[in-house]
Design a protein around this motif. Sequence first.
Motif, PDB file in Angstrom:
ATOM      1  N   HIS A  14       1.712  17.172 -13.655  1.00  0.00           N
ATOM      2  CA  HIS A  14       3.022  17.801 -13.450  1.00  0.00           C
ATOM      3  C   HIS A  14       3.057  19.120 -14.210  1.00  0.00           C
ATOM      4  O   HIS A  14       2.984  19.148 -15.445  1.00  0.00           O
ATOM      5  N   THR A  15       3.175  20.243 -13.475  1.00  0.00           N
ATOM      6  CA  THR A  15       3.105  21.551 -14.105  1.00  0.00           C
ATOM      7  C   THR A  15       4.334  21.857 -14.976  1.00  0.00           C
ATOM      8  O   THR A  15       4.205  22.480 -16.028  1.00  0.00           O
ATOM      9  N   LEU A  16       5.523  21.448 -14.549  1.00  0.00           N
ATOM     10  CA  LEU A  16       6.740  21.737 -15.322  1.00  0.00           C
ATOM     11  C   LEU A  16       6.829  20.897 -16.588  1.00  0.00           C
ATOM     12  O   LEU A  16       7.230  21.390 -17.648  1.00  0.00           O
ATOM     13  N   LEU A  17       6.454  19.645 -16.496  1.00  0.00           N
ATOM     14  CA  LEU A  17       6.488  18.754 -17.669  1.00  0.00           C
ATOM     15  C   LEU A  17       5.229  18.871 -18.521  1.00  0.00           C
ATOM     16  O   LEU A  17       5.175  18.351 -19.635  1.00  0.00           O
ATOM     17  N   ASN A  18       4.235  19.566 -17.979  1.00  0.00           N
ATOM     18  CA  ASN A  18       2.948  19.754 -18.660  1.00  0.00           C
ATOM     19  C   ASN A  18       2.337  18.399 -19.050  1.00  0.00           C
ATOM     20  O   ASN A  18       1.991  18.158 -20.212  1.00  0.00           O
ATOM     21  N   THR A  19       2.202  17.548 -18.045  1.00  0.00           N
ATOM     22  CA  THR A  19       1.615  16.228 -18.260  1.00  0.00           C
ATOM     23  C   THR A  19       0.450  16.006 -17.314  1.00  0.00           C
ATOM     24  O   THR A  19       0.373  16.621 -16.246  1.00  0.00           O
ATOM     25  N   GLU A  20      -0.446  15.151 -17.749  1.00  0.00           N
ATOM     26  CA  GLU A  20      -1.563  14.714 -16.910  1.00  0.00           C
ATOM     27  C   GLU A  20      -1.659  13.202 -16.990  1.00  0.00           C
ATOM     28  O   GLU A  20      -1.378  12.612 -18.039  1.00  0.00           O
ATOM     29  N   SER A  21      -2.050  12.594 -15.889  1.00  0.00           N
ATOM     30  CA  SER A  21      -2.210  11.145 -15.927  1.00  0.00           C
ATOM     31  C   SER A  21      -3.247  10.698 -14.920  1.00  0.00           C
ATOM     32  O   SER A  21      -3.441  11.332 -13.885  1.00  0.00           O
ATOM     33  N   ASN A  22      -3.929   9.616 -15.273  1.00  0.00           N
ATOM     34  CA  ASN A  22      -4.829   8.966 -14.317  1.00  0.00           C
ATOM     35  C   ASN A  22      -4.354   7.535 -14.121  1.00  0.00           C
ATOM     36  O   ASN A  22      -3.907   6.879 -15.071  1.00  0.00           O
ATOM     37  N   ILE A  23      -4.443   7.094 -12.870  1.00  0.00           N
ATOM     38  CA  ILE A  23      -3.855   5.806 -12.492  1.00  0.00           C
ATOM     39  C   ILE A  23      -4.881   4.975 -11.740  1.00  0.00           C
ATOM     40  O   ILE A  23      -5.521   5.446 -10.801  1.00  0.00           O
ATOM     41  N   TRP A  24      -5.020   3.734 -12.172  1.00  0.00           N
ATOM     42  CA  TRP A  24      -5.776   2.739 -11.430  1.00  0.00           C
ATOM     43  C   TRP A  24      -4.803   1.670 -10.968  1.00  0.00           C
ATOM     44  O   TRP A  24      -3.862   1.337 -11.691  1.00  0.00           O
ATOM     45  N   GLY A  25      -5.029   1.136  -9.781  1.00  0.00           N
ATOM     46  CA  GLY A  25      -4.098   0.115  -9.336  1.00  0.00           C
ATOM     47  C   GLY A  25      -4.604  -0.689  -8.155  1.00  0.00           C
ATOM     48  O   GLY A  25      -5.681  -0.436  -7.602  1.00  0.00           O
ATOM     49  N   LEU A  27     -11.312  -9.663  10.392  1.00  0.00           N
ATOM     50  CA  LEU A  27     -11.613  -8.947   9.147  1.00  0.00           C
ATOM     51  C   LEU A  27     -11.785  -7.458   9.406  1.00  0.00           C
ATOM     52  O   LEU A  27     -12.583  -7.063  10.252  1.00  0.00           O
ATOM     53  N   GLN A  28     -11.040  -6.643   8.649  1.00  0.00           N
ATOM     54  CA  GLN A  28     -11.117  -5.189   8.762  1.00  0.00           C
ATOM     55  C   GLN A  28     -11.316  -4.578   7.383  1.00  0.00           C
ATOM     56  O   GLN A  28     -10.698  -5.000   6.406  1.00  0.00           O
ATOM     57  N   LEU A  29     -12.186  -3.561   7.295  1.00  0.00           N
ATOM     58  CA  LEU A  29     -12.405  -2.806   6.067  1.00  0.00           C
ATOM     59  C   LEU A  29     -11.921  -1.381   6.271  1.00  0.00           C
ATOM     60  O   LEU A  29     -11.917  -0.867   7.395  1.00  0.00           O
ATOM     61  N   ASP A  30     -11.499  -0.688   5.155  1.00  0.00           N
ATOM     62  CA  ASP A  30     -10.936   0.651   5.338  1.00  0.00           C
ATOM     63  C   ASP A  30     -11.133   1.519   4.107  1.00  0.00           C
ATOM     64  O   ASP A  30     -11.409   1.037   3.001  1.00  0.00           O
ATOM     65  N   PHE A  31     -10.981   2.828   4.323  1.00  0.00           N
ATOM     66  CA  PHE A  31     -11.020   3.838   3.256  1.00  0.00           C
ATOM     67  C   PHE A  31      -9.952   4.871   3.555  1.00  0.00           C
ATOM     68  O   PHE A  31      -9.733   5.243   4.703  1.00  0.00           O
ATOM     69  N   ASN A  32      -9.262   5.350   2.505  1.00  0.00           N
ATOM     70  CA  ASN A  32      -8.249   6.388   2.703  1.00  0.00           C
ATOM     71  C   ASN A  32      -8.214   7.332   1.521  1.00  0.00           C
ATOM     72  O   ASN A  32      -8.642   6.985   0.404  1.00  0.00           O
ATOM     73  N   MET A  33      -7.699   8.535   1.756  1.00  0.00           N
ATOM     74  CA  MET A  33      -7.520   9.530   0.696  1.00  0.00           C
ATOM     75  C   MET A  33      -6.361  10.438   1.066  1.00  0.00           C
ATOM     76  O   MET A  33      -5.965  10.524   2.238  1.00  0.00           O
ATOM     77  N   GLY A  34      -5.773  11.089   0.063  1.00  0.00           N
ATOM     78  CA  GLY A  34      -4.634  11.953   0.354  1.00  0.00           C
ATOM     79  C   GLY A  34      -4.240  12.796  -0.841  1.00  0.00           C
ATOM     80  O   GLY A  34      -4.856  12.737  -1.912  1.00  0.00           O
ATOM     81  N   ALA A  35      -3.186  13.598  -0.643  1.00  0.00           N
ATOM     82  CA  ALA A  35      -2.718  14.502  -1.692  1.00  0.00           C
ATOM     83  C   ALA A  35      -1.267  14.874  -1.426  1.00  0.00           C
ATOM     84  O   ALA A  35      -0.750  14.686  -0.322  1.00  0.00           O
ATOM     85  N   SER A  36      -0.614  15.401  -2.457  1.00  0.00           N
ATOM     86  CA  SER A  36       0.751  15.903  -2.317  1.00  0.00           C
ATOM     87  C   SER A  36       0.704  17.362  -1.902  1.00  0.00           C
ATOM     88  O   SER A  36      -0.298  18.063  -2.115  1.00  0.00           O
ATOM     89  N   LEU A  37       1.809  17.842  -1.323  1.00  0.00           N
ATOM     90  CA  LEU A  37       1.886  19.229  -0.880  1.00  0.00           C
ATOM     91  C   LEU A  37       2.676  20.093  -1.875  1.00  0.00           C
ATOM     92  O   LEU A  37       3.057  21.211  -1.555  1.00  0.00           O
ATOM     93  N   LYS A  38       2.924  19.567  -3.061  1.00  0.00           N
ATOM     94  CA  LYS A  38       3.644  20.315  -4.095  1.00  0.00           C
ATOM     95  C   LYS A  38       2.992  20.031  -5.442  1.00  0.00           C
ATOM     96  O   LYS A  38       2.128  19.153  -5.550  1.00  0.00           O
ATOM     97  N   ASN A  39       3.392  20.795  -6.472  1.00  0.00           N
ATOM     98  CA  ASN A  39       2.752  20.631  -7.781  1.00  0.00           C
ATOM     99  C   ASN A  39       3.689  20.034  -8.833  1.00  0.00           C
ATOM    100  O   ASN A  39       3.430  20.147 -10.024  1.00  0.00           O
ATOM    101  N   THR A  40       4.782  19.456  -8.373  1.00  0.00           N
ATOM    102  CA  THR A  40       5.698  18.798  -9.317  1.00  0.00           C
ATOM    103  C   THR A  40       5.992  17.366  -8.872  1.00  0.00           C
ATOM    104  O   THR A  40       7.120  17.078  -8.449  1.00  0.00           O
ATOM    105  N   PRO A  41       5.056  16.451  -8.887  1.00  0.00           N
ATOM    106  CA  PRO A  41       3.709  16.603  -9.465  1.00  0.00           C
ATOM    107  C   PRO A  41       2.647  16.911  -8.402  1.00  0.00           C
ATOM    108  O   PRO A  41       2.906  16.822  -7.206  1.00  0.00           O
ATOM    109  N   THR A  42       1.442  17.245  -8.882  1.00  0.00           N
ATOM    110  CA  THR A  42       0.267  17.339  -8.024  1.00  0.00           C
ATOM    111  C   THR A  42      -0.400  15.970  -8.001  1.00  0.00           C
ATOM    112  O   THR A  42      -0.694  15.398  -9.056  1.00  0.00           O
ATOM    113  N   ARG A  43      -0.620  15.451  -6.803  1.00  0.00           N
ATOM    114  CA  ARG A  43      -1.215  14.127  -6.674  1.00  0.00           C
ATOM    115  C   ARG A  43      -2.454  14.175  -5.772  1.00  0.00           C
ATOM    116  O   ARG A  43      -2.407  14.744  -4.686  1.00  0.00           O
TER     117      ARG A  43
END
Length: 361
Positions: free
Chosen positions: A65-76, A262-278
């Motif tokens: 998050h650029t405004l809050l000046n934070t960084e985080s990594n998430i596992w889930g 049975l089905q297997l899958d992969f996905n990826m994505g991102a946010s279109l803004k920087n508050t926050p950048t995901r």
Amino acid sequence: MNSLFAYSKSYQYVLSFIFLLPFVGISQYTDVINSNRPGVSVSAYAVGKNVIQAEMGLFYEQKDHTLLNTESNIWGTDISLRYGLLFEKLELNYEGTFQDQNLTYLNFDLVAKRRDFTRNRLGLKFLVYDPFKNPEANKPNLYSWRANNKFQLKNLLPAVSLYGGANFVLGDNPFYIGEPTISYRGMIATQSRLTPRFVLITNTAYDRITTDDPELSYTISLSHAFRNPKWSVFVEHQGIDSDRYSDLLIRGGIAHLLKENLQLDFNMGASLKNTPTRIFFGIGGSYRMDFHKDKLKPIEDQDADQNGGAIDKKAMKKKKKENKEKGSGAEDIDLGPSKKQLKKLKKAEKKKKKDSSEIDF
């Protein structure tokens, strides 16, 4: 609240009215698994009566998050349990997401750890309209491959389902501080088969009702099956609007049908803004336990336009009579006169002799 719709009691009444509408329609059970993964959009169709389906995955996300000046990594991990309840068009489902987040405040060089459910939800989905319920209106064109595979305006007519559910915040959840234990969610899901290979799904949801920060969101998902139908890809856009959190996301991925259940899958994505950048990616799979059984329907109760027309109770008697008159199979072979025919021939011959023995004056 500076969102598209402000929360008020009137919206509760509207949503309550929507979910009390009469339910009509049928579902579309398939012989192979039909999963909502790898996207977050929800299909309009239920899994089918007595079908139990589990959809699970692991994910990683980098969130800054650029405004809050934070960084985080998430596992889930996320899980969805679906069950075809009572009849074909009704589905009971549970959705849960548990994540472990390391949040770094760069201005203070502090690291905070947050671990809990970011989604813990139970709900019901009901199919209220299915454009494919009439097989006569959707039967294939036997004379044109192009007619069956091209886009047609009627394909935009979607299947529609309604969803109603509840969110649960248990204990001291660091992701939802001060929120009530139970809040509510309503959603409209649509699904259109644009062509045999392209499917369009939309979800419009009003979430966390009864909290101080209700959330309005939409999801648009387009999936495409390859010539080898075991492989498919999707692209998806999601918009979220609330005072607590707003974002625009885009994601894509690929799925492979390993077996019919049975089905297997992969996905990826991102946010279109920087508050926050995901930036995020995940892998997962879906497994189905199929206890579905088709309900047998007597012939006399079936619609006349679905199995070659209505069957006349006297049809077989008429058939036998026609066969006797016209002959078929071995009857077409000349085996000589029958006993009955011989008696008739004898009587005719005696009569002929008697007539010829009389003297004509």
